[in-house]
Design an enzyme around this catalytic site. Structure first.
Site, PDB file in Angstrom:
ATOM      1  N   GLU A 113       6.714  11.009   0.109  1.00  0.00           N
ATOM      2  CA  GLU A 113       5.516  11.815   0.385  1.00  0.00           C
ATOM      3  C   GLU A 113       4.606  11.867  -0.850  1.00  0.00           C
ATOM      4  O   GLU A 113       3.939  12.871  -1.111  1.00  0.00           O
ATOM      5  CB  GLU A 113       5.887  13.193   0.920  1.00  0.00           C
ATOM      6  CG  GLU A 113       6.629  13.047   2.242  1.00  0.00           C
ATOM      7  CD  GLU A 113       6.488  14.200   3.186  1.00  0.00           C
ATOM      8  OE1 GLU A 113       5.534  14.973   3.043  1.00  0.00           O
ATOM      9  OE2 GLU A 113       7.328  14.308   4.095  1.00  0.00           O
ATOM     10  N   GLN A 123      26.881  16.502 -15.366  1.00  0.00           N
ATOM     11  CA  GLN A 123      27.308  16.657 -16.771  1.00  0.00           C
ATOM     12  C   GLN A 123      28.320  17.798 -16.919  1.00  0.00           C
ATOM     13  O   GLN A 123      29.312  17.668 -17.639  1.00  0.00           O
ATOM     14  CB  GLN A 123      26.066  16.917 -17.639  1.00  0.00           C
ATOM     15  CG  GLN A 123      26.323  16.835 -19.128  1.00  0.00           C
ATOM     16  CD  GLN A 123      26.624  15.407 -19.595  1.00  0.00           C
ATOM     17  OE1 GLN A 123      26.299  14.451 -18.907  1.00  0.00           O
ATOM     18  NE2 GLN A 123      27.268  15.280 -20.738  1.00  0.00           N
ATOM     19  N   ALA A 176       0.856  -1.201   0.000  1.00  0.00           N
ATOM     20  CA  ALA A 176       0.000   0.000   0.000  1.00  0.00           C
ATOM     21  C   ALA A 176       0.884   1.239   0.000  1.00  0.00           C
ATOM     22  O   ALA A 176       1.154   1.829   1.048  1.00  0.00           O
ATOM     23  CB  ALA A 176      -0.934  -0.006   1.210  1.00  0.00           C
ATOM     24  N   THR A 195       4.558   9.820  -4.905  1.00  0.00           N
ATOM     25  CA  THR A 195       5.322   9.938  -6.152  1.00  0.00           C
ATOM     26  C   THR A 195       4.821  11.156  -6.926  1.00  0.00           C
ATOM     27  O   THR A 195       3.696  11.625  -6.712  1.00  0.00           O
ATOM     28  CB  THR A 195       5.110   8.699  -7.041  1.00  0.00           C
ATOM     29  OG1 THR A 195       3.710   8.653  -7.400  1.00  0.00           O
ATOM     30  CG2 THR A 195       5.508   7.412  -6.330  1.00  0.00           C
ATOM     31  N   ILE A 221       9.926   3.723   6.339  1.00  0.00           N
ATOM     32  CA  ILE A 221       9.714   4.733   7.376  1.00  0.00           C
ATOM     33  C   ILE A 221      11.018   5.494   7.622  1.00  0.00           C
ATOM     34  O   ILE A 221      12.003   4.941   8.109  1.00  0.00           O
ATOM     35  CB  ILE A 221       9.208   4.079   8.688  1.00  0.00           C
ATOM     36  CG1 ILE A 221       7.987   3.189   8.401  1.00  0.00           C
ATOM     37  CG2 ILE A 221       8.902   5.151   9.734  1.00  0.00           C
ATOM     38  CD1 ILE A 221       6.843   3.857   7.652  1.00  0.00           C
ATOM     39  N   GLY A 235      31.533  16.650 -15.899  1.00  0.00           N
ATOM     40  CA  GLY A 235      32.066  15.581 -16.743  1.00  0.00           C
ATOM     41  C   GLY A 235      32.564  14.404 -15.922  1.00  0.00           C
ATOM     42  O   GLY A 235      31.914  13.992 -14.944  1.00  0.00           O
TER      43      GLY A 235
HETATM   44  N1  COS Z   1      -7.146  16.677   2.749  1.00  0.00           N
HETATM   45  C1  COS Z   1      -8.204  16.210   3.462  1.00  0.00           C
HETATM   46  N2  COS Z   1      -8.905  15.121   3.093  1.00  0.00           N
HETATM   47  C2  COS Z   1      -8.506  14.486   1.975  1.00  0.00           C
HETATM   48  C3  COS Z   1      -7.422  14.920   1.194  1.00  0.00           C
HETATM   49  C4  COS Z   1      -6.736  16.068   1.620  1.00  0.00           C
HETATM   50  N3  COS Z   1      -5.703  16.539   0.934  1.00  0.00           N
HETATM   51  N4  COS Z   1      -7.274  14.087   0.157  1.00  0.00           N
HETATM   52  C5  COS Z   1      -8.235  13.152   0.263  1.00  0.00           C
HETATM   53  N5  COS Z   1      -8.981  13.402   1.367  1.00  0.00           N
HETATM   54  C6  COS Z   1     -10.155  12.669   1.819  1.00  0.00           C
HETATM   55  C7  COS Z   1     -11.231  12.726   0.753  1.00  0.00           C
HETATM   56  O1  COS Z   1     -12.030  13.882   0.890  1.00  0.00           O
HETATM   57  C8  COS Z   1     -12.010  11.464   1.040  1.00  0.00           C
HETATM   58  O2  COS Z   1     -12.858  11.686   2.137  1.00  0.00           O
HETATM   59  P1  COS Z   1     -14.413  11.231   2.104  1.00  0.00           P
HETATM   60  O3  COS Z   1     -14.399   9.749   2.104  1.00  0.00           O
HETATM   61  O4  COS Z   1     -14.971  11.804   3.359  1.00  0.00           O
HETATM   62  O5  COS Z   1     -14.996  11.819   0.849  1.00  0.00           O
HETATM   63  C9  COS Z   1     -10.929  10.509   1.500  1.00  0.00           C
HETATM   64  O6  COS Z   1      -9.838  11.301   1.963  1.00  0.00           O
HETATM   65  C10 COS Z   1     -10.451   9.598   0.404  1.00  0.00           C
HETATM   66  O7  COS Z   1     -10.004  10.419  -0.666  1.00  0.00           O
HETATM   67  P2  COS Z   1      -9.759   9.838  -2.117  1.00  0.00           P
HETATM   68  O8  COS Z   1     -10.969   9.048  -2.552  1.00  0.00           O
HETATM   69  O9  COS Z   1      -9.284  10.928  -2.983  1.00  0.00           O
HETATM   70  O10 COS Z   1      -8.583   8.793  -1.797  1.00  0.00           O
HETATM   71  P3  COS Z   1      -7.878   7.734  -2.709  1.00  0.00           P
HETATM   72  O11 COS Z   1      -7.893   6.433  -1.996  1.00  0.00           O
HETATM   73  O12 COS Z   1      -8.404   7.814  -4.122  1.00  0.00           O
HETATM   74  O13 COS Z   1      -6.351   8.242  -2.677  1.00  0.00           O
HETATM   75  C11 COS Z   1      -4.432   9.589  -3.202  1.00  0.00           C
HETATM   76  C12 COS Z   1      -5.979   9.483  -3.073  1.00  0.00           C
HETATM   77  C13 COS Z   1      -3.875   8.723  -4.315  1.00  0.00           C
HETATM   78  C14 COS Z   1      -4.186  11.047  -3.518  1.00  0.00           C
HETATM   79  C15 COS Z   1      -3.802   9.233  -1.832  1.00  0.00           C
HETATM   80  O14 COS Z   1      -3.941   7.854  -1.566  1.00  0.00           O
HETATM   81  C16 COS Z   1      -2.336   9.582  -1.761  1.00  0.00           C
HETATM   82  O15 COS Z   1      -1.988  10.731  -1.513  1.00  0.00           O
HETATM   83  N6  COS Z   1      -1.484   8.584  -1.991  1.00  0.00           N
HETATM   84  C17 COS Z   1      -0.056   8.768  -1.822  1.00  0.00           C
HETATM   85  C18 COS Z   1       0.290   8.541  -0.399  1.00  0.00           C
HETATM   86  C19 COS Z   1       1.610   9.091  -0.064  1.00  0.00           C
HETATM   87  O16 COS Z   1       1.874  10.273  -0.261  1.00  0.00           O
HETATM   88  N7  COS Z   1       2.443   8.232   0.479  1.00  0.00           N
HETATM   89  C20 COS Z   1       3.714   8.616   0.931  1.00  0.00           C
HETATM   90  C21 COS Z   1       3.771   8.299   2.379  1.00  0.00           C
HETATM   91  S1  COS Z   1       4.758   9.396   3.264  1.00  0.00           S
HETATM   92  S2  COS Z   1       6.567   8.953   2.740  1.00  0.00           S
END
Ligand code: COS
Length: 387
Positions: free
Chosen positions: A370, A343, A136, A372, A163, A346
């Site tokens: 944080e 580059q 995940a 991709t 982490i 060199g």
């Molecule tokens: N602020 C507040 N709430 C947010 C939000 C934000 N920026 N982005 C999403 N949410 C909320 C949505 O509003 C939604 O809430 P509801 O269910 O109440 O409507 C919920 O979170 C789910 O949002 P969404 O459907 O957009 O989520 P997805 O599962 O489609 O995922 C992405 C969206 C891909 C953007 C998210 O999973 C993500 O950022 N992934 C990358 C994670 C990451 O950065 N990992 C690095 C870890 S730290 S090294």
């Protein structure tokens, strides 16, 4: 520097300028001379941690009421940028502390904030953030780590991956499923202690860059934590995690700007010194155009990061877009600039006699962690369509 987002005249305040100068001095004295060794030995630089802590730059974002410096979002970016200019591994000290504690600041109870934030402010403790799992990453909501209510607390099982500063941190903000089957609304956030029974560390990852910041898995095996260590209400953990990233992606942009500036500094000096065909290579237009492009893109990235920092400070409605844009643009630019710096140097640039190959390796992670840069583009596009 506290509470001064008022820089729409595109100039840093005197306080921010003074902060930048102070961090720059400390970096020149205590961090730059160690940067190559930190990379080579891949050891967490405790001496740098102590120097940053003594100067109160290790967690400048913690509010004054919790014993911190109360630095605003731009102040945190300036600290992180200036450290990254010499050593990105060391810049993860303030970056990870902000990432780990922001969920508490965003959604935590007063009791949790009062318990943990002063310890980070004093440097006694460090805080990491644990959202991703092996299966995940970008699809964070598909996490499997599970927290079940029991024995007057929560019992955690599962694992978290990649982490930052794991093993160095005293505390971890951990996102886990409390109600399966309902997706992101069934996720909650918790504070876990490194010495909680049932908590353990995986082996350190062997990485391309940021060698001085350990990256490990963390594991939970019937890890019991008290009920009051939940951050916010059950089911709000995913939102807290996303809101946190909106703010902290700006700090990744700051890392990217810093590492790119470090590479440009070296390339500029080298190009003016290095003689070929009887003159400095900086006199050739091919090199001049490269350096000009590097400087132009870097300045555009810096301005976007500072603009995003202003949005972070005032919790602006468009922060989600700006955080993603700043992180994505600055990290793509940093990858280009650090690659071009190699580059310009060199054959010399490809060796460890010069820092640019390290900058190039370190810059790469800013396009990945944080979220991709593909995820950042998804986030930006969603905001465009929501307008
Ligand atoms: N602020 C507040 N709430 C947010 C939000 C934000 N920026 N982005 C999403 N949410 C909320 C949505 O509003 C939604 O809430 P509801 O269910 O109440 O409507 C919920 O979170 C789910 O949002 P969404 O459907 O957009 O989520 P997805 O599962 O489609 O995922 C992405 C969206 C891909 C953007 C998210 O999973 C993500 O950022 N992934 C990358 C994670 C990451 O950065 N990992 C690095 C870890 S730290 S090294």
């Amino acid at each position: 520097m506290a509470g001064n987002p008022d820089f729409h005249d595109f100039m840093l305040s005197e306080e921010h300028e003074a902060l930048r100068a102070a961090v720059r001095d400390l970096v020149a004295d205590k961090i730059a001379p160690r940067a190559s060794e930190i990379d080579e030995t891949a050891e967490f630089p405790w001496d740098v941690y102590e120097a940053l802590r003594d100067a109160r730059f290790h967690a400048i974002h913690i509010p004054e009421q919790y014993g911190g410096e109360g630095g605003d979002a731009l102040a945190a970016c300036l600290v992180i940028e200036e450290i990254s200019r010499a050593c990105m591994s060391s810049a993860l000290i303030p970056s990870v502390n902000k990432l780990g504690t922001l969920p508490l600041m965003v959604s935590g109870s007063e009791q949790l904030k009062a318990e943990y934030l002063p310890k980070v402010a004093s440097g006694e403790a460090r805080f990491s953030y644990a959202l991703s799992e092996r299966e995940a990453g970008s699809d964070a909501a598909s996490m499997k780590a599970r927290a079940v209510a029991g024995d007057g607390g929560w019992v955690l099982n599962g694992q978290k991956s990649w982490i930052s500063n794991a093993g160095i941190s005293t505390y971890y903000t951990v996102m886990a499923v409390t109600e399966p089957g309902i997706g992101s609304r069934g996720i909650s956030a918790f504070v876990v202690h490194a010495d909680d029974p049932g908590f353990s560390l995986g082996t350190p990852e062997r990485k391309l860059g940021i060698h001085g910041s350990p990256t490990r898995e963390i594991h939970f095996e019937d890890c019991w934590i008290p009920a009051d260590r939940i951050i916010g209400e059950p089911g709000t953990g995913f939102k807290t995690a996303m809101t946190t990233l909106d703010h902290t992606r700006v700090t990744i942009g700051a890392q990217a700007v810093g590492v790119a500036q470090g590479a440009l500094d070296v390339a500029l000096a080298y190009a003016q010194d290095r003689q070929q065909f009887g003159k400095p290579i900086s006199s050739f237009q091919g090199i001049q155009f490269m350096l000009a492009d590097m400087a132009m893109k870097l300045e555009a990235a810096r301005q976007l990061v500072y603009a995003a920092a202003a949005r972070s400070e005032r919790d602006a409605a468009d922060l989600t877009f700006f955080g993603a844009a700043a992180k994505c643009f600055a990290s793509d630019v940093a990858m280009e600039i650090t690659t071009d710096a190699v580059q310009v140097l060199g054959g010399a640039g490809y060796t460890k006699d010069w820092p640019v190959e390290r900058y190039m390796r370190d810059a790469k992670i800013t396009q990945i962690y944080e979220g991709t840069n593909q995820v950042q583009r998804i986030v930006m596009a969603k905001r465009l369509f929501a307008r």
